[in-house]
Structure formats: structure tokens, C-alpha cells
Design a protein around this motif. Sequence first.
Motif, PDB file in Angstrom:
ATOM      1  N   VAL A  52      -1.464 -10.028  -3.489  1.00  0.00           N
ATOM      2  CA  VAL A  52      -1.482  -8.577  -3.264  1.00  0.00           C
ATOM      3  C   VAL A  52      -1.578  -8.352  -1.764  1.00  0.00           C
ATOM      4  O   VAL A  52      -2.488  -8.850  -1.100  1.00  0.00           O
ATOM      5  N   LYS A  53      -0.616  -7.632  -1.251  1.00  0.00           N
ATOM      6  CA  LYS A  53      -0.579  -7.401   0.192  1.00  0.00           C
ATOM      7  C   LYS A  53      -1.564  -6.305   0.575  1.00  0.00           C
ATOM      8  O   LYS A  53      -2.325  -6.437   1.519  1.00  0.00           O
ATOM      9  N   SER A  54      -1.530  -5.238  -0.194  1.00  0.00           N
ATOM     10  CA  SER A  54      -2.458  -4.154   0.099  1.00  0.00           C
ATOM     11  C   SER A  54      -2.693  -3.330  -1.154  1.00  0.00           C
ATOM     12  O   SER A  54      -1.860  -3.314  -2.056  1.00  0.00           O
ATOM     13  N   ALA A  55      -3.843  -2.675  -1.183  1.00  0.00           N
ATOM     14  CA  ALA A  55      -4.166  -1.819  -2.319  1.00  0.00           C
ATOM     15  C   ALA A  55      -5.224  -0.828  -1.865  1.00  0.00           C
ATOM     16  O   ALA A  55      -6.085  -1.155  -1.059  1.00  0.00           O
ATOM     17  N   ASP A  56      -5.115   0.382  -2.378  1.00  0.00           N
ATOM     18  CA  ASP A  56      -6.100   1.399  -2.036  1.00  0.00           C
ATOM     19  C   ASP A  56      -7.022   1.618  -3.237  1.00  0.00           C
ATOM     20  O   ASP A  56      -6.856   2.569  -4.000  1.00  0.00           O
ATOM     21  N   ALA A  57      -7.961   0.699  -3.398  1.00  0.00           N
ATOM     22  CA  ALA A  57      -8.857   0.767  -4.561  1.00  0.00           C
ATOM     23  C   ALA A  57      -9.712   2.026  -4.521  1.00  0.00           C
ATOM     24  O   ALA A  57     -10.013   2.618  -5.554  1.00  0.00           O
ATOM     25  N   ASP A  58     -10.089   2.452  -3.304  1.00  0.00           N
ATOM     26  CA  ASP A  58     -10.934   3.651  -3.205  1.00  0.00           C
ATOM     27  C   ASP A  58     -10.198   4.885  -3.712  1.00  0.00           C
ATOM     28  O   ASP A  58     -10.782   5.737  -4.390  1.00  0.00           O
ATOM     29  N   ALA A  59      -8.923   4.986  -3.359  1.00  0.00           N
ATOM     30  CA  ALA A  59      -8.146   6.133  -3.842  1.00  0.00           C
ATOM     31  C   ALA A  59      -8.068   6.100  -5.367  1.00  0.00           C
ATOM     32  O   ALA A  59      -8.137   7.134  -6.037  1.00  0.00           O
ATOM     33  N   ALA A  60      -7.917   4.904  -5.910  1.00  0.00           N
ATOM     34  CA  ALA A  60      -7.850   4.775  -7.373  1.00  0.00           C
ATOM     35  C   ALA A  60      -9.181   5.167  -8.006  1.00  0.00           C
ATOM     36  O   ALA A  60      -9.224   5.845  -9.034  1.00  0.00           O
ATOM     37  N   ARG A  61     -10.280   4.760  -7.364  1.00  0.00           N
ATOM     38  CA  ARG A  61     -11.616   5.096  -7.891  1.00  0.00           C
ATOM     39  C   ARG A  61     -11.884   6.595  -7.833  1.00  0.00           C
ATOM     40  O   ARG A  61     -12.671   7.121  -8.619  1.00  0.00           O
ATOM     41  N   ALA A  62     -11.205   7.258  -6.896  1.00  0.00           N
ATOM     42  CA  ALA A  62     -11.440   8.694  -6.723  1.00  0.00           C
ATOM     43  C   ALA A  62     -10.727   9.542  -7.772  1.00  0.00           C
ATOM     44  O   ALA A  62     -10.977  10.739  -7.879  1.00  0.00           O
ATOM     45  N   VAL A  63      -9.847   8.937  -8.548  1.00  0.00           N
ATOM     46  CA  VAL A  63      -9.137   9.699  -9.577  1.00  0.00           C
ATOM     47  C   VAL A  63     -10.141  10.132 -10.647  1.00  0.00           C
ATOM     48  O   VAL A  63     -10.932   9.312 -11.124  1.00  0.00           O
ATOM     49  N   PRO A  64     -10.132  11.417 -11.010  1.00  0.00           N
ATOM     50  CA  PRO A  64     -11.087  11.883 -12.013  1.00  0.00           C
ATOM     51  C   PRO A  64     -10.979  11.090 -13.313  1.00  0.00           C
ATOM     52  O   PRO A  64      -9.881  10.816 -13.775  1.00  0.00           O
ATOM     53  N   GLY A  65     -12.116  10.711 -13.847  1.00  0.00           N
ATOM     54  CA  GLY A  65     -12.129   9.970 -15.115  1.00  0.00           C
ATOM     55  C   GLY A  65     -12.152   8.463 -14.945  1.00  0.00           C
ATOM     56  O   GLY A  65     -12.362   7.727 -15.906  1.00  0.00           O
ATOM     57  N   VAL A  66     -11.958   7.999 -13.714  1.00  0.00           N
ATOM     58  CA  VAL A  66     -11.940   6.551 -13.490  1.00  0.00           C
ATOM     59  C   VAL A  66     -13.369   6.039 -13.321  1.00  0.00           C
ATOM     60  O   VAL A  66     -14.162   6.604 -12.573  1.00  0.00           O
ATOM     61  N   LEU A  67     -13.710   4.988 -14.037  1.00  0.00           N
ATOM     62  CA  LEU A  67     -15.051   4.410 -13.971  1.00  0.00           C
ATOM     63  C   LEU A  67     -15.114   3.207 -13.050  1.00  0.00           C
ATOM     64  O   LEU A  67     -16.129   2.936 -12.425  1.00  0.00           O
ATOM     65  N   GLU A  68     -14.018   2.462 -13.013  1.00  0.00           N
ATOM     66  CA  GLU A  68     -14.101   1.199 -12.299  1.00  0.00           C
ATOM     67  C   GLU A  68     -12.702   0.716 -11.938  1.00  0.00           C
ATOM     68  O   GLU A  68     -11.779   0.798 -12.752  1.00  0.00           O
ATOM     69  N   VAL A  69     -12.569   0.231 -10.705  1.00  0.00           N
ATOM     70  CA  VAL A  69     -11.303  -0.370 -10.270  1.00  0.00           C
ATOM     71  C   VAL A  69     -11.627  -1.662  -9.545  1.00  0.00           C
ATOM     72  O   VAL A  69     -12.431  -1.655  -8.606  1.00  0.00           O
ATOM     73  N   GLU A  70     -11.068  -2.746  -9.980  1.00  0.00           N
ATOM     74  CA  GLU A  70     -11.258  -4.019  -9.300  1.00  0.00           C
ATOM     75  C   GLU A  70      -9.885  -4.608  -9.003  1.00  0.00           C
ATOM     76  O   GLU A  70      -9.053  -4.742  -9.908  1.00  0.00           O
ATOM     77  N   ILE A  71      -9.646  -4.929  -7.757  1.00  0.00           N
ATOM     78  CA  ILE A  71      -8.381  -5.561  -7.377  1.00  0.00           C
ATOM     79  C   ILE A  71      -8.724  -6.767  -6.522  1.00  0.00           C
ATOM     80  O   ILE A  71      -9.452  -6.642  -5.533  1.00  0.00           O
ATOM     81  N   ASP A  72      -8.235  -7.914  -6.922  1.00  0.00           N
ATOM     82  CA  ASP A  72      -8.585  -9.151  -6.236  1.00  0.00           C
ATOM     83  C   ASP A  72      -7.525  -9.490  -5.190  1.00  0.00           C
ATOM     84  O   ASP A  72      -6.450 -10.006  -5.524  1.00  0.00           O
ATOM     85  N   LEU A  73      -7.807  -9.189  -3.952  1.00  0.00           N
ATOM     86  CA  LEU A  73      -6.830  -9.425  -2.882  1.00  0.00           C
ATOM     87  C   LEU A  73      -6.690 -10.914  -2.555  1.00  0.00           C
ATOM     88  O   LEU A  73      -5.726 -11.329  -1.938  1.00  0.00           O
ATOM     89  N   ALA A  74      -7.661 -11.711  -2.962  1.00  0.00           N
ATOM     90  CA  ALA A  74      -7.624 -13.137  -2.635  1.00  0.00           C
ATOM     91  C   ALA A  74      -6.839 -13.943  -3.676  1.00  0.00           C
ATOM     92  O   ALA A  74      -6.507 -15.099  -3.450  1.00  0.00           O
TER      93      ALA A  74
END
Lengths: 691, 281
Positions: A52-74
Motif C-alpha cells: 500500500v503506497k498511501s491511505a487516509d485512514a483518518d478520513a475513513a474513520r471520520a465517515v459517520p457510522g465507522v467504528l474502526e479502520v485498520e490499514i497495514d502499510l507495512a
Amino acid sequence: MKVDNDVALENRLSRVDALLKVAGAAKYASDQYPAKMIYGKLLRFPYGAGTVKSADADAARAVPGVLEVEIDLAETAKYPGWVIGHIVAENRAAIGDAEEAAALAFDATSAASVADRQYDGAGALDAEAKQRVDDVLGRSAAVVEGTWRTQVQTHSCLETHGTVVDFHGDSADVWGNSQSTFSMLDMAEPLGIDRSAVRVDNEFVGGGFGSKFGIGAEGRLAAQMSKKYKRPCKVMLDRREEHLDAGNRPGSIQYIALGAGEDGRILGGRIDGVSIVGFGRGGGGVTNLGDKRFDNYDLGAYEFTQSEINLNFSKPRAFRAPGWPQAVFALEGAVDELAEKLGIDPVEMRRINYRSARRHKQLGIGAELIGWNRRAPTGSQTGRVRTGFGVAGAMWPVWNTECGAEADIHRTGQVEVRVGVQDIGTGTFTLVTDVAAHELGLDRSLVRGKVGRSSYPQGPGSGGSQVSRAAAPATTHAVRAALADLTKIVAKEWKMKPEDVGYSGGVFTGGAKTLEWRKACALMSGDKITASGRTETGQEGDGTSDCVQFAEVEVDTETGIVRVKRIVAVHAAGVIVNRITIENQICGGVVQGLSYALFENVRLDPNTGAMVNPEFINYKLAGPVDIPEIVPVLDVEEGDTGVRPIGEPATIPTAAAIGNAIANAIGARVRELPMTPERVLAALDTKGAGT
Amino acid sequence: MIVSNAVRYPTYVPATVAEALEQKAGVANLLPIAGGTEVMVMFNEGLLAPCPVQSLHRLAPEWGGIREAEGSLVIGALATYTDVRHHPVVRERYPLLVEAARVTGALQIQNRGTLVGNIVNGSPAADTVPALFAYGAQVRLLSTRGERTVAVTDFYTGYRKTVLRADELISEIVIPPPADGARHYYRKVGTRAAQAISKVVVAGVRGRDSVRLAWGSVGPTTLRTPKTEAAIASGADADEAVATLATEMSPLDDIRSTRDYRLAVSQNLLREFLKRTSPGG
């Protein structure tokens, strides 16, 4: 006395769960909506390999109704569909929005996506082995040498893999769609509770074909999230994930050189099987030809070698007769080519070389039903549409497994039988019900068979086509034990010894006395009698599941399109319990085999390693219009014992029979699956007989 | 994405054509839906970028029918494949349309999907478009600015590109009557017997001294093969016609088929067309 001889009760009643399924009343895992349920989704890498080159996990977490977002960049992904993280949310739409907001970008690195780039011919033989091959081919009157290829096929279960887990702190309810009810108890591990505290409801399963054992990544996520958020969690794979990472049948490249004498007897040669497997092994190679336990052909003196080519694709899983359809497609094609060279009819060629006397008989039955005498000499037709006939055979060995069952006889006369094994669409509900009804001589309406819950007695998973074989005797034992208890009650009432009380067809007899079933049941002081039974290994009976299938096809030489007109499938399945479910299994196996023969194919992008058809628009399954008349024939002989496997053998010879029929029609052979219009037309062109 | 979020697709439901055109002119990126057989699939697959949607279903009284006008056939924008299949005039005079509608999707799709939807999505594999090409259909476009009519053969400008402007809606298709005694030929070659996107699809009409051939799935748009048509009209035999076809058709490899296959099958189908529509045949 062997129990198996006592389940000879062939009937033609419809499935006991037919109405539930047709009416949508059967509740599958995906139909479960416990209150306050949350949803989980695995995030997956789209290409053959990379990170994964890049990901905006915070933006995903900010979506209403979202409880958890985990993205493994490694994480370094090694196939398309590799799990790189997950999203958990209150509803599915929020998951979609979060995935979009995450704006995942990827670095794709080079991936192995084309098997032929790694294939450099059959593996080397040592000098002695090579000499043996040369000798046998040298003294053969005819030799066939060629390379056959088969594609990667996905299981394409109608119901995708998925689980709902409801964790209660010290116990959990699990709704699954597993091929093994009891393997779902593995949920105990991610939940951190005892296996006995896990309750599995696995009643209805929308197909498995070998891909649905264990809890899977989806089950693990559902367990972890249910535990973490103290709410029920559902994780269902979507169709794309199902193709990418929920099992597949490995492809193959098979080199075959076989020689035969003037009389058609195969003298030997060599077979080199290369399995095209994804990340990790499994799923069966094309090894079964070399395994002489399986007794398909007498191939004389032959050398067998095998190896693997690894692609950046997901791990194979067992798939309905693992290794067999690919091996039989190649071998039966080669045998047909030998027959053609020797001027021997293909049916006769098999009579000469099949070891099984059972299959010799089946060849005669099938030839008559398909109208083999209408078969024109190979390549003799000249019209636009040409008709061909082909034959192929297989067998399936038996595995014997312990299985438990429990039977209740109620005061009302109702009978309930519980077996923990699952019904993956094969008809276990019906089998258990019918075996019990037969054993008691009662109308089926009085009997209710229940399967697919971990609270019921344990039995095998649906692998190797062994469930019916194990569940039928277990049911018989349980019902007999319960009947013995009821007999004691009747004997007591009549002041007789139990051994002096007879029972047949719903009526107890003792001297001049008779008592009808319901009245006998009414003698109970409690509400019910419960007894259990077990199948011990060795009680299931003997014999293998031999089969032959015949295909009639029409080939349009203008377009290369193949239409299968008819398949006659002759199968030995031991003792027949419910004829409709067995015929369904045979027809289903034929349809899946036809689909494998002509349509299905995992396509990987040679540049990016992505699967380009992870859906049903371009990953084509045979549709209703493609399915021909299928004539299932059950070959039952006096003295057959045991309920024998049928799920797997039914799909083995279909592609081979169709391939042989195509070659007969057009006088050119397509040695690669699927036999697409492009390949048929190319074969015609090569032959110089194209229109 | 497993499912699209409906909240992000605000929906407009015009009650009249005038209102529909005003919306189309005033709302940016407004996506019209008739049967929804394409759009809803994309929505369910999460492949539809959020956008405002315009459901045209209330315009059925004006745009739903199939009628005759001045000898031509007029197919309204909301006429479904099923309407086309069962309309007596279509069945009598335009057999290619009946056949094309028959082989498109499943019955459920045919009950919902519209002929105009098949045109407007711009797929080069659309099954009804070759038939419309072969019949010389005209497409009528409306906007608040007025009306214009474009030949269907001029409607496409490239792969999934059309002359349709942002404020326009297609109101109807007008199809002139085929020549008396014309012979019609249609063939779809798909991956399987039904419900498969075409590898090659061809529609042809042969009159006493004219030939129109239209091909789908062999180029970036549905296309005609004018040199081949001219060769046939001037009396070329099958071998000559087939050779000419190869000079003006250059299909591509894609997931559904190969260049070689498409060209070979197109040539085979051209022979079949010539045989089936031969004036003496």
C-alpha cells in the motif's frame, strides 16, 4: 450384520427442506440480523504483488457510522485479494464510503501471472527411467504424445463465505455456512473461550465444493470485532473476494506420452503433471493419475512425475474431487487419441483398459442410452454444424468416518433425529429423515431430521463425499436404540419380555396383541425417549463409486461454439436412499463439469497480476440455456453395500467426455480447458478443415 | 466497495418532459435512469460515482410507446425490450430488432431495460445498436434549447462517446421502413448461449440493390463496413466480399475474445449472410 444393508430404502420423495428453500424461509448466515449488529469488511490488495503506497485512514474513520479502520502499510501483498486491513461500521453503506475516503493507493511490483512463462517442459527423468519409457513407446503399435492444459477454476459458491458472531462474554453464538459444523468451533480461539462455550448454527449452507472449511479470515474478523465491541458482527465476502481469495481448483500442464499395442492394450509411457497453484500449496495437484490406489486405468509400465508452478494467486482449496477432473481430462483425451490411431472404437478401448468390471458394464448401459451407434467416424462430417459423441470414466474411493446421531421418540408419535453434520445442499436433511422413517416403517410426515448444529452429535465435515455414508448408519443406530426403549415400554404394558414383542411398519405385535405406533408412544410416562447411535469405522460397507459419462455435442464450425446436447451419466453409488437427491448431485456435478469444460477461467492481467474477471459478467458459469438434457443412471447391483460417495465422482469425467465428443465431431482436438469457441476454431484451422 | 450509499445519489423525478429537460439543463452531472438495468448494477457493485439521478419513469405516457408515423416506426425512450419484442409492427417489418431484443439479457432485464438505454450507454457490444444501424435509424434529441435529429450511425464519436450534450435527453428513435423484399440477417456470438456480452454481433439488411451491414464488439463503436457493402452491391462473390471485410475491420483482443477469432468469425458470418440473403436463395 452390517448396518449398511439395512438402509436399502430407495425412495423418490422430494427434499424435506425444499419448501423452506423455495419460499426463502431457510435462514442462511447472511440472513441473520441479530439486534445491534455491526458489519466488518476486509480490505484487499488488488494486484499480483506489492504494498500500500498511501491511505487516509483518518478520513475513513471520520465517515459517520465507522467504528474502526485498520490499514497495514507495512504488509507486502503476494496475490490479488491479499488482506491489507479492515473496516468495521454500523452499516454497509458506511463501509463503502469509508473505503472510498481511505483513498487507497498501491505500489504494484512484478508478479508471476502466466504459468507458461515458468514451464519448460516435462521434468527430467533419470537415465534408467528414460530408457524404460523409450522402450515401452518403442514397442508400441501407436503412440500419443502431447501437452494438455487446464485452467484455474474458482468454487463460485452461490452463498459467499461469511459468518455472524455474537459474543456474550463467556459464550458465543456463531452463524456460519461451513462444510464442517464442528470446525466452526475453532472460533473459540479468537474469542478466547472454551470450545464447549461456542454454539454453532450451520443449518443452511449455500454450497461449498471444498472451499468452506474452518473459520477463515472473515470468521476471525467477525469474532474479534464481536468481542471488541460487545455486539454481534457480520462479515460476508462479496463476489469479488469470493473469486480472489476463497478457494480455487489449481490449473495444470500435463505432458503425456502413452503407447499401446495393436490390440489396444496400453503398454505404458510417461505422465508429467504440473499443478498451477497460487500462494501456498493445497487443493490437490494432478497427482491422482499416478496413485495406483485409485485404479482408474491399467496404464502398464509408466513413469509419473509431478511438480508445481506458483503464481501470485490465492491459495488453492480442495475443490470437488481435487486433482481429478484435470487429470481425467488429459488422460481420457490421450486414450481417445490412441484409440483413433489404432482404429479402435473408444468404448471398446476402455473395455480393454479399464480395470473395473463395474465400469465395463456401465459402458454398455451408457452407449445404448446416448445412441453411440449414431457416432460418425471422427472428422468425417462436412456440414456447418457437426455432431460428436464422447465417453470418459472415473471412480471415487470411500473414506470411513465416525459419526454420531440422536433420536427422540415423542409421546405424540413424532420422531426427531439430530446429526451435527451439515447439509451443504447435498440433501443431508432428507437423508437423515428418510433413513429414520424407513427404519421405523413410518410415514415421513412423522419424522423430522435436523442437522448442522454443534449441539447435535458430532460427525464428519463434507470432504471426500463421506457425510451421507457416515450419517446413514448413525441414524439407523440411534433410531433402533430409541425403538428398543419404546419396545420395553410396550412389553411392560403387555407384561411380556421385550424380546417377545415384535415391531414392523408402525405396529407392535406380541402374541395376539397389536398396538399401533401412536398408541404405543402414548404409553410413555414422560414426553419423549432419547437414544443415541454411532457409526463405527468399518460399518459403512465396501465398494467404490465407479462411473462413466457419455456426451453428445454439436459444434458450429463457423463460430467454434459448442452446444452440449445430452449427457448420460452412469454412476454406482451403493445403496440408494433418496433417489432425487442423488440424481440432483449427479446433475449438479455434470453442470459444474460442463461449466469447467467450456466456460470458467480465472484470468490474470499479465502486467499487473490483477484478476480481470472477479465477477460473473466475465467469469462465466454455464447458464440454464447451456445445460443439456442430463440423464442420471444409478447402477445398483444386488449385494451393493453402504451409501457411497456421489458428490465428487459426478463432476470428474464430464469435461473429458465433452472434449472427446468435440474431437469426434470436428476431427481436431482441443487439448486445453476451457474449450472456448476461439480454441475450437483454432483447432479446426490447424487441421486445415476450417470453413 | 461492497455497496453504494443511496444518500449520495439525490434523485429527481420529473412529471413532465418539460420538467425533465429543465432539470437536465440545470443540474450538473444529472444521470437519467429508465429501466436502470445498467445503472443499478453499477450502483450495487459500488462502481457508480455518486451523482444526482433522474428517474424518467413518470414520463411513460409520453415516451413509453411504440407507434407508426408517416410510414416510419417511432420507439419512445421508455419502450422496453419486451415492448419491442411483442409489438406487431416491429415483428412484421423489423425482425432484426425483435431478434436483438430477444438476445439481450434475461427476460427480467428485457422487462425493465429500454432500447434507448442500450443506445445511450455507448457500449460497442450493445446488441440492438447494429440492428438500428442496419435499418438506418434516427435518434431524436431534446433539450430546453430545442430538438435535433441525428442518424444513429453518427451518434457515436468514439469508445463510449456520443454526440449527446449535457442538457439533452433522447426522446425517441425513428426508423424508416425497410425496402420491400429486403432480407434481414442477425447473429450474436457470445461466450455462452444466453446472457453473455457479445464477442461478435452482426446485423444486415439486403435490398434489391443495397446492402447495409453493421457490426458490434469488433471496434470502439458499433460500425458499418461500407467497402464490403459496396463490393456486395456491385456483385462481388463471397471470397471477394470476405477479403474486402478484412481490409476495413480491425478488431482488438480483449477479455471476451481475440482479434483473430473476431475477424475469422466475422468473415464466416459474412458468408452466412450472403448465403441467407442471396436474391436467388
